[in-house]
Design an enzyme around this catalytic site. Structure first.
Site, PDB file in Angstrom:
ATOM      1  N   LYS A 162       0.934  -1.148  -0.068  1.00 19.78           N
ATOM      2  CA  LYS A 162       0.290   0.171  -0.005  1.00 19.78           C
ATOM      3  C   LYS A 162       0.961   1.307   0.232  1.00 19.78           C
ATOM      4  CE  LYS A 162      -4.203   1.165   2.465  1.00 19.78           C
ATOM      5  NZ  LYS A 162      -5.010   0.976   3.522  1.00 19.78           N
TER       6      LYS A 162
HETATM    7  C1  E4P Z   1      -8.423   1.837   3.692  1.00 25.81           C
HETATM    8  O1  E4P Z   1      -7.539   1.077   2.993  1.00 25.81           O
HETATM    9  C2  E4P Z   1      -8.191   2.555   4.712  1.00 25.81           C
HETATM   10  O2  E4P Z   1      -7.223   1.893   5.613  1.00 25.81           O
HETATM   11  C3  E4P Z   1      -9.412   2.874   5.572  1.00 25.81           C
HETATM   12  O3  E4P Z   1     -10.446   2.391   4.798  1.00 25.81           O
HETATM   13  C4  E4P Z   1      -9.597   4.499   5.832  1.00 25.81           C
HETATM   14  O4  E4P Z   1     -10.923   4.539   6.783  1.00 25.81           O
HETATM   15  P1  E4P Z   1     -11.131   5.619   7.967  1.00 25.81           P
HETATM   16  O5  E4P Z   1     -11.033   6.889   7.302  1.00 25.81           O
HETATM   17  O6  E4P Z   1     -12.101   5.148   8.654  1.00 25.81           O
HETATM   18  O7  E4P Z   1      -9.991   5.511   8.638  1.00 25.81           O
END
Ligand code: E4P
Length: 214
Positions: A83
Site C-alpha cells: 500500500k
Molecule cells: C483503507 O484502506 C483505509 O485503511 C481505510 O478504509 C480508512 O478508513 P477511515 O477513513 O475510516 O480511517
C-alpha cells in the site's frame, strides 16, 4: 463485488474469515497502531488466517524508501499487496513495483485525476476514501462513480477499492455503482448481517419449537 476487512485486529479478522464473507484484508498504520503490535509481527499472522490479498502500507515517503519497505513487505507472503500513498514519489515506486510484478494498493485517493494517474502508474488497486470525503461535506460515492466510469471508458485494469466505508449504505451503493472491492470495518460487516425481522422470526421459531429462553 469483493469484500475485504479493514482491520489489523486478528480477532476481528478471524471472526469475518470464519463467516466466509471476506476475500482479503486492508490495513493502514493507524489500524496497526490500534492493534498494538508491529506490522512485521502482525502481517504474517494475518496471512495465515486469510488466503487473499492483504494490503500492508509503507511508512516511507521517498521513492527509494518506499521501494525498500515495499519489497520487504512483498517478501513476507505472495498475498501481500504493497500500500503506497498517492504522492509523486509513491507513483514512481508503483511503476517500479508493477514492473517487478509486485501488486500495489494506492491509498489516500480523494479525486478523479489522482485516480487516473494511479492507474497510469500501474496500480493494482486504487483506494478512494469515501467516508473522509463525506466527513468534509463532499460526496464520496460520487467519486467512486466517476472513477468506475472513467476506468471503464478506457478499459483500465486498476481495481476500484471503495475505502473509508462507514455504514451499510456505503457498501450497497458501492456495489450498485460497480466498485470491484469494498473494504469494511468489522462493525460494518456485522451491521450488514443484521435485520430485525431475522431476529424476530428466529425468536418465534425457537419459541414454537419449545426451545425459547423465558
Ligand atoms: C483503507 O484502506 C483505509 O485503511 C481505510 O478504509 C480508512 O478508513 P477511515 O477513513 O475510516 O480511517
Amino acid at each position: 463485488m469483493q469484500i475485504f476487512i479493514d482491520s489489523a485486529d486478528l480477532n476481528e479478522i478471524r471472526d469475518a474469515q470464519a463467516m466466509g464473507v471476506i476475500d482479503g484484508v486492508t490495513t493502514n498504520p493507524s489500524l496497526i497502531a490500534k492493534a498494538g503490535k508491529p506490522l512485521d509481527q502482525i502481517l504474517p499472522e494475518i496471512c495465515e488466517v486469510v488466503d487473499g490479498p492483504i494490503s500492508a502500507e509503507v511508512i516511507a515517503t521517498d521513492t527509494a524508501g518506499i521501494l525498500k519497505e515495499g519489497r520487504a513487505l512483498a517478501k513476507v507472503h505472495p498475498n501481500v499487496v504493497v500500500k503506497v500513498p498517492l504522492i509523486a514519489d509513491g507513483l514512481k515506486a508503483v511503476r517500479t513495483f508493477t514492473d517487478e510484478g509486485i501488486r500495489t494498493n494506492v491509498t489516500l485517493c480523494f479525486s478523479l485525476p489522482q485516480a487516473m494517474l494511479a492507474a497510469k502508474a500501474g496500480a493494482t488497486y486504487i483506494s478512494p476514501f469515501l467516508g473522509r470525503i463525506d466527513d468534509i461535506g463532499g460526496d464520496g460515492m460520487d467519486l467512486i462513480e466517476q472513477i468506475v466510469e472513467v476506468y471503464d471508458n478506457y478499459g483500465l485494469d486498476t481495481q476500484v477499492l471503495a475505502a473509508s466505508i462507514r455504514h451499510p449504505l456505503h457498501v450497497v451503493q458501492a456495489a450498485e455503482i460497480g466498485a470491484h472491492v469494498a473494504t469494511l470495518p468489522h462493525k460494518v460487516i456485522l451491521q450488514l448481517l443484521k435485520h430485525p425481522l431475522t431476529d424476530i422470526g428466529l425468536a418465534r421459531f425457537l419459541e414454537d419449537a419449545g426451545v425459547a429462553k423465558s
